[in-house]
Design an enzyme around this catalytic site. Structure first.
Site, short mmCIF file in Angstrom:
data_model
loop_
_atom_site.label_atom_id
_atom_site.label_comp_id
_atom_site.label_asym_id
_atom_site.label_seq_id
_atom_site.Cartn_x
_atom_site.Cartn_y
_atom_site.Cartn_z
N CYS A 1 4.03 -3.43 -6.45
CA CYS A 1 2.64 -3.02 -6.27
C CYS A 1 2.44 -1.63 -6.89
O CYS A 1 3.36 -0.81 -6.94
CB CYS A 1 2.32 -2.98 -4.79
SG CYS A 1 0.58 -2.62 -4.43
N ASP B 1 0.93 0.63 -5.56
CA ASP B 1 0.90 1.56 -4.42
C ASP B 1 1.85 2.73 -4.66
O ASP B 1 3.03 2.55 -4.99
CB ASP B 1 1.31 0.80 -3.16
CG ASP B 1 1.04 1.59 -1.90
OD1 ASP B 1 0.25 1.12 -1.07
OD2 ASP B 1 1.65 2.67 -1.73
N ARG C 1 3.37 4.59 -2.79
CA ARG C 1 4.48 4.76 -1.85
C ARG C 1 5.66 3.85 -2.15
O ARG C 1 6.70 3.92 -1.48
CB ARG C 1 3.98 4.50 -0.43
CG ARG C 1 2.84 5.42 -0.01
CD ARG C 1 2.12 4.89 1.23
NE ARG C 1 1.42 3.64 0.96
CZ ARG C 1 0.70 2.97 1.85
NH1 ARG C 1 0.61 3.43 3.08
NH2 ARG C 1 0.09 1.84 1.51
N HIS D 1 5.13 -5.18 -0.05
CA HIS D 1 5.44 -4.06 0.84
C HIS D 1 4.50 -4.04 2.04
O HIS D 1 3.40 -4.60 2.00
CB HIS D 1 5.35 -2.74 0.08
CG HIS D 1 3.95 -2.38 -0.34
ND1 HIS D 1 3.16 -1.50 0.37
CD2 HIS D 1 3.19 -2.80 -1.38
CE1 HIS D 1 1.99 -1.39 -0.23
NE2 HIS D 1 1.98 -2.16 -1.29
N CYS E 1 0.21 -2.99 2.63
CA CYS E 1 -0.35 -3.13 1.28
C CYS E 1 -1.88 -3.19 1.38
O CYS E 1 -2.44 -4.03 2.10
CB CYS E 1 0.19 -4.40 0.63
SG CYS E 1 -0.42 -4.65 -1.07
ZN LIG Z 1 0.32 -2.86 -2.27
#
Ligand SMILES: [Zn+2]
Length: 201
Positions: A39, A41, A43, A98, A101
């Site tokens: 992703c 993302d 993190r 994850h 998300c």
């Molecule tokens: Zn995500």
């Protein structure tokens, strides 16, 4: 940009010198062993999670770690997959979902994405995953279930790409499904979903 510039300076002063030999080798060699699809993302950092060195992971990151099923015509995700598999010859492909998300949460909780119509369209690539969790009560458990089902669904989508299908038929590549938990740092390797895909972990 101040923090980024400071980071670059720290890299050049403290990190690069210790890896100078590695980078000198990598300057003329690109042979990653794994295509990592995660992703976008902030993190979820593939190289940090796997503690890989530069040159080991070929990374594609998309919102929701979605891999559209193959359709003829060029697009960035397909081109990156084909390059990694057919040209670079990666031996493993990881699709990593994850916890927490944003994409999966929006779908699981039915958020109004009217202000982000392109995101709404993009998330349609998770329709199959969403359908599989239709019977799960809304809440954190549903998000977690959707994250997992989404990894399976994207692995299935991945197998529709001719480069991946060919590599699987020739037993040159192995598919893996992972879920990263942000709070604990844990990585769960998902089991093969029966006949669903050629997934191995
Ligand atoms: Zn995500």
């Amino acid at each position: 940009m101040r923090d980024l510039a400071q980071g670059v300076a720290r890299f050049q002063e403290n990190v690069f010198p210790a890896k100078q030999g590695l980078f000198a080798h990598l300057a003329a060699h690109h042979a990653p062993h794994t295509l990592f699809i995660g992703c976008s993302d902030a993190r979820v950092v593939p190289e940090l999670i796997t503690q890989g060195e530069p040159g080991e992971l070929f990374v594609v990151r998309t919102a929701g770690n979605l891999v559209p099923a193959y359709t003829p015509g060029a697009d960035g995700v397909t081109a990156s997959i084909e390059y990694a598999v057919a040209v670079l010859g990666v031996t493993d492909i990881v699709v990593c979902g994850h916890s927490a998300c944003g994409a999966m949460t929006a779908l699981a909780e039915g958020h109004d994405l009217g202000g982000a119509p392109v995101v709404a369209d993009w998330l349609r690539h998770a329709d199959a995953a969403l359908a599989r969790t239709a019977g799960t009560e809304a809440g954190p458990r549903k998000v977690g279930a959707l994250v997992r089902q989404n990894v399976y669904a994207q692995l299935t989508n991945l197998t529709t790409h001719p480069s991946v299908a060919r590599a699987l038929a020739e037993k040159k590549v192995t598919l893996h499904g992972w879920v990263f938990d942000i709070a604990t740092g844990g990585v769960e390797a998902l089991d093969a979903p029966g006949a669903d895909t050629a997934l191995a972990s």
